[in-house]
Design a protein around this motif. Structure first.
Motif, PDB file in Angstrom:
ATOM      1  N   LEU A 254      58.288  45.447  49.848  1.00 11.00           N
ATOM      2  CA  LEU A 254      57.472  44.262  49.624  1.00 11.00           C
ATOM      3  C   LEU A 254      58.336  43.004  49.587  1.00 11.00           C
ATOM      4  CD1 LEU A 254      54.714  45.127  46.979  1.00 11.00           C
ATOM      5  CD2 LEU A 254      54.385  44.192  49.260  1.00 11.00           C
ATOM      6  N   GLU A 255      57.977  42.051  50.422  1.00 11.87           N
ATOM      7  CA  GLU A 255      58.655  40.754  50.449  1.00 11.87           C
ATOM      8  C   GLU A 255      57.793  39.656  49.858  1.00 11.87           C
ATOM      9  OE1 GLU A 255      59.759  39.999  54.453  1.00 11.87           O
ATOM     10  OE2 GLU A 255      61.159  41.680  54.587  1.00 11.87           O
ATOM     11  N   HIS A 256      56.475  39.847  49.873  1.00  7.65           N
ATOM     12  CA  HIS A 256      55.555  38.843  49.340  1.00  7.65           C
ATOM     13  C   HIS A 256      54.413  39.561  48.628  1.00  7.65           C
ATOM     14  CE1 HIS A 256      57.590  35.749  51.702  1.00  7.65           C
ATOM     15  NE2 HIS A 256      57.524  36.576  52.726  1.00  7.65           N
ATOM     16  N   LEU A 257      54.217  39.234  47.348  1.00  4.26           N
ATOM     17  CA  LEU A 257      53.133  39.796  46.549  1.00  4.26           C
ATOM     18  C   LEU A 257      52.412  38.642  45.862  1.00  4.26           C
ATOM     19  CD1 LEU A 257      51.544  42.065  45.174  1.00  4.26           C
ATOM     20  CD2 LEU A 257      53.381  42.220  43.473  1.00  4.26           C
ATOM     21  N   HIS A 258      51.151  38.437  46.216  1.00  7.26           N
ATOM     22  CA  HIS A 258      50.352  37.342  45.666  1.00  7.26           C
ATOM     23  C   HIS A 258      49.300  37.902  44.712  1.00  7.26           C
ATOM     24  CE1 HIS A 258      51.585  33.836  48.223  1.00  7.26           C
ATOM     25  NE2 HIS A 258      52.112  34.831  48.908  1.00  7.26           N
ATOM     26  N   LEU A 259      49.366  37.443  43.454  1.00  3.65           N
ATOM     27  CA  LEU A 259      48.407  37.868  42.430  1.00  3.65           C
ATOM     28  C   LEU A 259      47.845  36.670  41.667  1.00  3.65           C
ATOM     29  CD1 LEU A 259      50.421  40.922  41.093  1.00  3.65           C
ATOM     30  CD2 LEU A 259      48.126  41.064  42.059  1.00  3.65           C
ATOM     31  N   GLU A 260      48.016  35.471  42.182  1.00  4.35           N
ATOM     32  CA  GLU A 260      47.564  34.285  41.466  1.00  4.35           C
ATOM     33  C   GLU A 260      46.044  34.179  41.486  1.00  4.35           C
ATOM     34  OE1 GLU A 260      48.353  32.735  45.686  1.00  4.35           O
ATOM     35  OE2 GLU A 260      49.108  34.276  44.325  1.00  4.35           O
ATOM     36  N   ASN A 261      45.520  33.325  40.597  1.00  2.93           N
ATOM     37  CA  ASN A 261      44.076  33.049  40.505  1.00  2.93           C
ATOM     38  C   ASN A 261      43.265  34.307  40.218  1.00  2.93           C
ATOM     39  OD1 ASN A 261      44.267  30.203  41.010  1.00  2.93           O
ATOM     40  ND2 ASN A 261      44.531  30.647  43.188  1.00  2.93           N
ATOM     41  N   ASN A 262      43.792  35.154  39.327  1.00  4.82           N
ATOM     42  CA  ASN A 262      43.035  36.260  38.758  1.00  4.82           C
ATOM     43  C   ASN A 262      42.863  35.975  37.269  1.00  4.82           C
ATOM     44  OD1 ASN A 262      42.513  38.642  40.772  1.00  4.82           O
ATOM     45  ND2 ASN A 262      44.551  37.856  41.301  1.00  4.82           N
ATOM     46  N   TYR A 263      42.742  37.035  36.453  1.00  9.06           N
ATOM     47  CA  TYR A 263      42.609  36.880  34.998  1.00  9.06           C
ATOM     48  C   TYR A 263      43.710  37.665  34.288  1.00  9.06           C
ATOM     49  CZ  TYR A 263      38.005  34.988  36.140  1.00  9.06           C
ATOM     50  OH  TYR A 263      36.984  34.230  36.653  1.00  9.06           O
ATOM     51  N   ILE A 264      44.897  37.675  34.864  1.00 14.15           N
ATOM     52  CA  ILE A 264      46.006  38.480  34.348  1.00 14.15           C
ATOM     53  C   ILE A 264      46.719  37.709  33.240  1.00 14.15           C
ATOM     54  CG2 ILE A 264      48.180  39.597  34.970  1.00 14.15           C
ATOM     55  CD1 ILE A 264      47.123  39.735  37.859  1.00 14.15           C
TER      56      ILE A 264
ATOM     57  N   ILE B 160      57.287  37.406  43.989  1.00 15.64           N
ATOM     58  CA  ILE B 160      56.048  37.693  43.249  1.00 15.64           C
ATOM     59  C   ILE B 160      55.433  36.372  42.794  1.00 15.64           C
ATOM     60  CG2 ILE B 160      55.037  38.939  41.320  1.00 15.64           C
ATOM     61  CD1 ILE B 160      57.590  40.655  41.306  1.00 15.64           C
ATOM     62  N   VAL B 161      54.184  36.146  43.154  1.00 10.39           N
ATOM     63  CA  VAL B 161      53.476  34.922  42.770  1.00 10.39           C
ATOM     64  C   VAL B 161      52.398  35.297  41.765  1.00 10.39           C
ATOM     65  CG1 VAL B 161      52.207  32.911  43.577  1.00 10.39           C
ATOM     66  CG2 VAL B 161      53.913  33.961  45.055  1.00 10.39           C
ATOM     67  N   LEU B 162      52.572  34.838  40.511  1.00 17.21           N
ATOM     68  CA  LEU B 162      51.626  35.168  39.437  1.00 17.21           C
ATOM     69  C   LEU B 162      50.897  33.943  38.880  1.00 17.21           C
ATOM     70  CD1 LEU B 162      53.675  37.786  37.399  1.00 17.21           C
ATOM     71  CD2 LEU B 162      51.601  38.216  38.704  1.00 17.21           C
ATOM     72  N   LYS B 163      51.381  32.786  39.158  1.00 15.36           N
ATOM     73  CA  LYS B 163      50.768  31.582  38.595  1.00 15.36           C
ATOM     74  C   LYS B 163      50.159  30.740  39.703  1.00 15.36           C
ATOM     75  CE  LYS B 163      53.909  31.183  34.643  1.00 15.36           C
ATOM     76  NZ  LYS B 163      54.874  30.304  33.946  1.00 15.36           N
ATOM     77  N   PRO B 164      49.047  30.067  39.400  1.00 16.71           N
ATOM     78  CA  PRO B 164      48.327  30.018  38.120  1.00 16.71           C
ATOM     79  C   PRO B 164      47.339  31.171  37.982  1.00 16.71           C
ATOM     80  CG  PRO B 164      47.296  28.545  39.681  1.00 16.71           C
ATOM     81  CD  PRO B 164      48.463  29.156  40.400  1.00 16.71           C
TER      82      PRO B 164
END
Length: 678
Positions: A641-651, A670-674
């Motif tokens: 994995l080179e790019h993992l997008h998890l932003e705009n959830n409720y984590i 890893i993108v977690l914000k916002p």
């Protein structure tokens, strides 16, 4: 002295010990350490630490990768290797890679490893479906003063007053209303002066044999032929002059060295570029027509191209210039093309008549008949209701987009057996007014655009040579079994913005296609991922549908396996996927887009996708990321994995266990914000 010798001996022992310890490290481990260091050093931004309560470091952006510099002095293999080492770049929603690594650039297919210049000072490369661009690196100059000519990006040595006329083609286009005979005559006079000066210095020392040789070449120049110096001629003259004495030999050697230095300076002033057409500074222009070429106001001449873009012309200008190969008349008010319009331009290869007011009745029946070398014709943005008649059989590209075409009959495209690209977007074409035999003469057609028309079914009679078919923005509702029976080479099909439902796709419509690698069914009326997809499929784009479920084993029959799956902007929920949904693609999936759906958890099987480089799960309803949903704790290997997008959830980022992303090489990917608030 003895102390110094002992000290050096002691240091030598220490260095040997360290070297031996390094040699004990296995080769695989050393390579792994090296790549990790390389990744760390390539990160251009320093990230602030967010580690609280064991939370891993995260970032809200992905570092921008740097493009490699192209050195035009290198060979082709080295240039390609520098591009192929380029790190992964984030994909966009519009990605639809072409055939076997080909790139689609502004509607044109670029082959893998193709190099081109979209604009001055920029060079691009197609590398395995990705377009990599970089600014041109200029050659170093060895002169005290340099200048940057207008329209170029690299500095050149400042020219003297004597050399300015010889660089006319490199610097400025001839102004309108200037006779081409005068330009050629000026070039010839300057070259004659240079040759006369050279002859005066050589006549003092030349032998009868060399004098005869010189007269032979001068006679060739007087006949209008190009003077080409034979290989080794200067060397043979030098040997002959050695017989006449040491003093004369030294003088001749100095002259030859001066000439070689001048040639090197000229080479440095004129670096070879792929985006411009250049000629040697002492070569004459092509033979012009008798008389003078007078250009209308607003037009310009560049080598063999006449450009009259937005020149407020109301008719085709009368031009007599057999040496011209390209004519640009874009953005004028031309309404008609009489039969004799191009009689004075018999060698035209490219003709651009786009964005005018040309009508079908205004085109003479023999307007294009004399253009025996025409390969590209662009008539976009006019008022044509039918395809012009008697088009040259040499055409390879024909564009009639954004017109008012009402029909294509059996004879409309006759004799165009060399046509490769045909674009007819933005017209009033449909299966009712397009004859099924209209495409039969097109034996070489590979690229067909029929978007923004009124087709309700796939057009019939597609040529067997077709490789890419674009039918976006139509009214197509179904895909029957006979649509692609004769198109065994087809590789890309784009059907976005239509009205297709999965139960209206026949089971045998394309499942047996052996070369079909890319399908775009975005913005249709699909509720499930379609079954019976082609065995050879690599890229499937299903954005903007109403897909709620991925059926089990839907990708199980594919060989070598699906690589790109885009399901953004749908209605996928947790109960719409399970482990068998991705069966057959675990070993091959490289990019998986599931953003903008209704997922509340990470889909099952993600940690088993060993080839996955890019995963988008942003803009869902995910609240928790459980251990082993992304990384498998039982395996020590790093994830791809080179790019993992998890932003705009409720984590809740602080509640993520520290080992959740332990398999990912770099936390900066890893993108977690916002995140959304309840």
């Amino acid at each position: 002295m003895k102390i110094a010798v002992l000290f050096c001996f002691f240091l030598l022992i220490i260095f040997q010990t360290d070297f031996g310890q390094n040699e004990e490290i296995p080769r695989k481990q050393r390579r792994k350490i090296y790549h990790r260091r390389l990744r760390k050093s390539s990160t251009s931004h320093k990230h602030r630490s967010n580690r609280q309560l064991g939370t891993p470091q995260t970032t809200i952006f992905t570092p921008v990768a740097r493009f490699p510099v192209v050195n035009f002095d290198y060979g082709m293999e080295e240039k390609f290797e520098s591009f192929s080492s380029f790190p992964g770049v984030e994909s966009s929603y519009n990605v639809l890679p072409g055939k076997k690594g080909h790139c689609l650039v502004k509607g044109i297919t670029m082959y893998n490893k193709a190099v081109w210049s979209p604009e001055p000072c920029t060079t691009c490369l197609c590398s395995d479906g990705r377009v990599l661009c970089d600014e041109t690196m200029c050659h170093p100059q060895r002169c005290p003063q340099t200048v940057i000519p207008e329209g170029e990006c690299c500095p050149v040595c400042s020219a003297t007053e004597q050399r300015e006329p010889t660089n006319l083609l490199h610097k400025q286009l001839p102004p309108p209303q200037v006779g081409m005979d005068q330009i050629v005559r000026k070039e010839a006079l300057q070259s004659e002066e240079d040759e006369a000066m050279k002859e005066d210095t050589e006549q003092k020392t030349e032998t009868p044999e060399s004098r005869n040789q010189r007269q032979l070449y001068s006679e060739g120049d007087s006949r209008g032929g190009d003077r080409k110096q034979r290989p080794g001629e200067e060397r043979r003259l030098a040997h002959q002059q050695q017989r006449q004495g040491r003093e004369e030999e030294e003088e001749e050697d100095e002259e030859e060295e001066g000439e070689e230095d001048e040639e090197e300076e000229e080479d440095e002033e004129d670096p070879v570029r792929g985006d411009t057409f250049r000629m040697p500074s002492r070569s004459p222009l092509p033979a012009p027509p008798r008389g003078t070429l007078r250009l209308p106001s607003g037009c310009s001449l560049s080598y063999r191209t006449i450009s009259c873009i937005n020149a407020m012309l109301t008719q085709i200008p009368p031009l007599t210039a057999p040496q011209i190969t390209s004519l640009e008349l874009t953005g004028n008010s031309i309404a008609s093309i009489p039969d004799e319009a191009f009689n004075g331009l018999p060698n035209l290869e490219r003709l651009d008549l786009s964005k005018n007011n040309i009508t079908s009745p205004g085109i003479g029946p023999k307007a294009f008949k004399l253009l025996k070398k025409l390969t590209r014709l662009n008539m976009d943005g006019n008022n044509l209701i039918q395809i012009p008649s008697e088009l040259p059989s040499t055409l390879e590209e024909l564009k009639i987009n954004e017109n008012n075409l009402q029909a294509i009959d059996k004879e409309s495209l006759s004799d165009l057996y060399q046509l490769v690209t045909l674009e007819l977007e933005g017209n009033n074409l449909s299966e009712v007014n397009v004859n099924p035999l209209a495409f039969k003469p097109l034996k070489s057609l590979a690229y067909l655009r029929l978007g923004k028309n009124k087709f309700r079914i796939i057009p019939q009679g597609l040529p067997a040579s077709i490789e890419e078919l674009y039918l976006e923005n139509n009214q197509i509702e179904e895909i029957t079994e006979i649509c692609f029976n004769h198109t065994r080479k087809i590789n890309v099909i784009v059907l976005r913005y239509n009205k297709i439902e999965e139960n209206r796709i026949a089971p045998l419509a394309w499942i047996n296609q052996e070369n079909l690698e890319s399908i775009d069914l975005s913005y249709n009326k699909l509720y499930h991922v379609p079954s019976y997809l082609p065995k050879s499929l690599l890229h499937l784009v299903l954005l903007g549908n109403q897909i709620e479920r991925i059926p089990g084993y839907v990708f199980g029959h594919m060989e070598p396996g699906l690589e790109y799956l885009y399901l953004s902007f749908n209605k996928l929920a947790d109960d719409g996927m399970d482990r068998v949904s991705f069966y057959g693609a675990y070993h091959s999936l490289r990019e998986l887009f599931l953003d903008h759906n209704d997922l509340k958890s990470v889909p099952p099987g993600i940690q088993e996708m060993k080839a996955l480089h890019f995963l988008r799960l942003n803009n869902n309803k995910i609240r928790n990321i459980l251990p082993e949903e992304i990384c498998n704790a039982e395996e020590d290997d790093d994830s791809n994995l080179e790019h993992l997008h998890l932003e705009n959830n409720y984590i809740k980022i602080r509640e993520i266990p520290s080992y959740t992303f332990s398999c990912i090489r770099s936390y900066s990917s890893i993108v977690l914000k916002p995140q959304n608030i309840k």
